[in-house]
Scaffold this motif. Structure first.
Motif, PDB file in Angstrom:
ATOM      1  N   TYR A   8       0.879  -1.165   0.000  1.00  0.00           N
ATOM      2  CA  TYR A   8       0.000   0.000   0.000  1.00  0.00           C
ATOM      3  C   TYR A   8       0.919   1.218   0.000  1.00  0.00           C
ATOM      4  O   TYR A   8       2.118   1.133   0.308  1.00  0.00           O
ATOM      5  CB  TYR A   8      -0.941   0.011   1.220  1.00  0.00           C
TER       6      TYR A   8
ATOM      7  N   ASN B 293      -3.985   6.202   3.170  1.00  0.00           N
ATOM      8  CA  ASN B 293      -3.350   5.146   2.386  1.00  0.00           C
ATOM      9  C   ASN B 293      -4.167   4.854   1.137  1.00  0.00           C
ATOM     10  O   ASN B 293      -5.401   4.966   1.152  1.00  0.00           O
ATOM     11  CB  ASN B 293      -3.245   3.849   3.192  1.00  0.00           C
TER      12      ASN B 293
ATOM     13  N   TYR C  71      -8.119   4.920   2.412  1.00  0.00           N
ATOM     14  CA  TYR C  71      -8.495   5.166   3.801  1.00  0.00           C
ATOM     15  C   TYR C  71      -7.887   6.493   4.209  1.00  0.00           C
ATOM     16  O   TYR C  71      -6.732   6.777   3.883  1.00  0.00           O
ATOM     17  CB  TYR C  71      -7.993   4.048   4.715  1.00  0.00           C
ATOM     18  N   PHE C  72      -8.675   7.298   4.933  1.00  0.00           N
ATOM     19  CA  PHE C  72      -8.216   8.633   5.269  1.00  0.00           C
ATOM     20  C   PHE C  72      -8.374   8.925   6.752  1.00  0.00           C
ATOM     21  O   PHE C  72      -9.251   8.383   7.427  1.00  0.00           O
ATOM     22  CB  PHE C  72      -9.018   9.683   4.497  1.00  0.00           C
TER      23      PHE C  72
ATOM     24  N   ARG D 219      -1.330  -7.184   4.257  1.00  0.00           N
ATOM     25  CA  ARG D 219      -1.366  -8.506   4.882  1.00  0.00           C
ATOM     26  C   ARG D 219      -2.810  -8.951   4.989  1.00  0.00           C
ATOM     27  O   ARG D 219      -3.725  -8.180   4.722  1.00  0.00           O
ATOM     28  CB  ARG D 219      -0.695  -8.466   6.266  1.00  0.00           C
TER      29      ARG D 219
ATOM     30  N   VAL E 228      -4.362  -7.193   8.996  1.00  0.00           N
ATOM     31  CA  VAL E 228      -4.168  -5.743   8.948  1.00  0.00           C
ATOM     32  C   VAL E 228      -2.879  -5.485   8.185  1.00  0.00           C
ATOM     33  O   VAL E 228      -1.974  -6.309   8.194  1.00  0.00           O
ATOM     34  CB  VAL E 228      -4.084  -5.102  10.349  1.00  0.00           C
ATOM     35  N   PRO E 229      -2.774  -4.324   7.535  1.00  0.00           N
ATOM     36  CA  PRO E 229      -1.520  -4.018   6.858  1.00  0.00           C
ATOM     37  C   PRO E 229      -0.408  -3.789   7.869  1.00  0.00           C
ATOM     38  O   PRO E 229      -0.665  -3.531   9.050  1.00  0.00           O
ATOM     39  CB  PRO E 229      -1.842  -2.741   6.083  1.00  0.00           C
ATOM     40  N   SER E 230       0.817  -3.897   7.419  1.00  0.00           N
ATOM     41  CA  SER E 230       1.941  -3.636   8.302  1.00  0.00           C
ATOM     42  C   SER E 230       2.184  -2.143   8.409  1.00  0.00           C
ATOM     43  O   SER E 230       1.640  -1.345   7.635  1.00  0.00           O
ATOM     44  CB  SER E 230       3.197  -4.318   7.778  1.00  0.00           C
ATOM     45  N   ALA E 231       3.028  -1.765   9.362  1.00  0.00           N
ATOM     46  CA  ALA E 231       3.442  -0.373   9.463  1.00  0.00           C
ATOM     47  C   ALA E 231       4.314  -0.019   8.265  1.00  0.00           C
ATOM     48  O   ALA E 231       4.899  -0.890   7.621  1.00  0.00           O
ATOM     49  CB  ALA E 231       4.217  -0.147  10.759  1.00  0.00           C
ATOM     50  N   SER E 232       4.388   1.273   7.960  1.00  0.00           N
ATOM     51  CA  SER E 232       5.159   1.727   6.802  1.00  0.00           C
ATOM     52  C   SER E 232       6.652   1.585   7.057  1.00  0.00           C
ATOM     53  O   SER E 232       7.175   2.167   8.008  1.00  0.00           O
ATOM     54  CB  SER E 232       4.827   3.191   6.499  1.00  0.00           C
ATOM     55  N   ASP E 233       7.323   0.832   6.201  1.00  0.00           N
ATOM     56  CA  ASP E 233       8.734   0.548   6.443  1.00  0.00           C
ATOM     57  C   ASP E 233       9.675   1.290   5.506  1.00  0.00           C
ATOM     58  O   ASP E 233      10.890   1.242   5.694  1.00  0.00           O
ATOM     59  CB  ASP E 233       8.999  -0.953   6.363  1.00  0.00           C
TER      60      ASP E 233
ATOM     61  N   TRP F 224      10.156   5.148   3.637  1.00  0.00           N
ATOM     62  CA  TRP F 224       9.667   6.526   3.627  1.00  0.00           C
ATOM     63  C   TRP F 224      10.488   7.382   2.670  1.00  0.00           C
ATOM     64  O   TRP F 224      11.696   7.155   2.491  1.00  0.00           O
ATOM     65  CB  TRP F 224       9.782   7.139   5.030  1.00  0.00           C
TER      66      TRP F 224
END
Lengths: 106, 123
Positions: free
Chosen positions: B35, B52, B60-61, B103, B106-111, B113
């Motif tokens: 994402y 995202n 999603y906002f 995933r 839930v999606p993972s955290a942003s890795d 940037w």
């Protein structure tokens, strides 16, 4: 919205100290929590995800624990490169939120 | 290794639209494993998640911005974009683009940037 509260706001510690930062969620987020480190003028760097999983390349002195509403990030032996501001972030809901940050001073 | 780079005007007038682009290299924005998102940080303050976008077009906002923000993917240029309408001084911030992994639960955290771009809202 899920509110994230970090404590303390600032921590001053010596090289070699054990440092612990706490993050509390306003509701159950299971283990869907990340920790980021940000240095001045730089983008945040992902340290931990899913509460306790170490991101690739992150030193093993960093660890995360907790579930539900209370989480901790621990630096087992503070190193000079660990200065910066640390943020927790929840990603359980479709509206993600960050904590307000904890500044770590060496 | 994925790289992200934000671009756009550094100065926007109040009530106008802020438009930023994130150029992606090292992977495709159409890759279903990922994402793409935006986060901002007012000078000297904390991080605020904006939203995202997924390869399906699903977005999603942040509820506080939802009425003014849109995200999109441009597969022809391998970029994704942020548009924020009716800006005010309060929208002055460093804007970061980021990538994370989709995933099952839930999606993972942003890795990954981008370096961030400062956008100032001022007349």
């Amino acid at each position: 919205d899920i509110q994230m509260t970090q404590s303390p706001s600032t921590v001053s510690a010596f090289i070699g100290d054990r440092v612990t930062i706490t993050c509390r969620a306003s509701q159950d987020i299971v283990s869907w929590l990340a920790w980021f480190q940000q240095k001045p003028g730089k983008a945040p760097k992902l340290l931990m995800y899913d509460g306790s999983k170490l991101n690739s390349g992150v030193p093993s002195r960093f660890s995360g624990s907790g579930s539900g509403t209370e989480f901790t990030l621990t630096i087992s032996s503070l190193q000079p490169d660990d200065f910066g501001t640390y943020y927790c972030q929840q990603y359980k809901s479709y509206s993600w939120t960050f904590g307000q940050g904890t500044k770590v001073e060496i | 290794q994925v790289q992200l780079q934000e671009s756009g005007p550094g100065l926007v007038k109040p009530s106008e639209t802020l438009s930023l682009t994130c150029s992606v290299s090292g992977t495709s924005v159409t890759n279903n494993y990922y994402y793409w998102g935006w986060i901002r940080q007012p000078p000297g303050r904390g991080l605020e998640w904006i939203g995202n976008v997924y390869t399906s077009g699903t977005t999603y906002f942040n509820p506080s911005l939802k009425s003014r923000v849109s995200l999109s993917l441009d597969t022809s240029t391998n970029q994704f974009s942020l548009s924020l309408d009716s800006v005010s001084v309060a929208d002055t911030a460093i804007y970061f683009c980021a990538r994370g992994h989709r995933r099952v639960v839930v999606p993972s955290a942003s890795d990954s940037w981008g370096q961030g771009i400062l956008v100032t809202v001022s007349s």
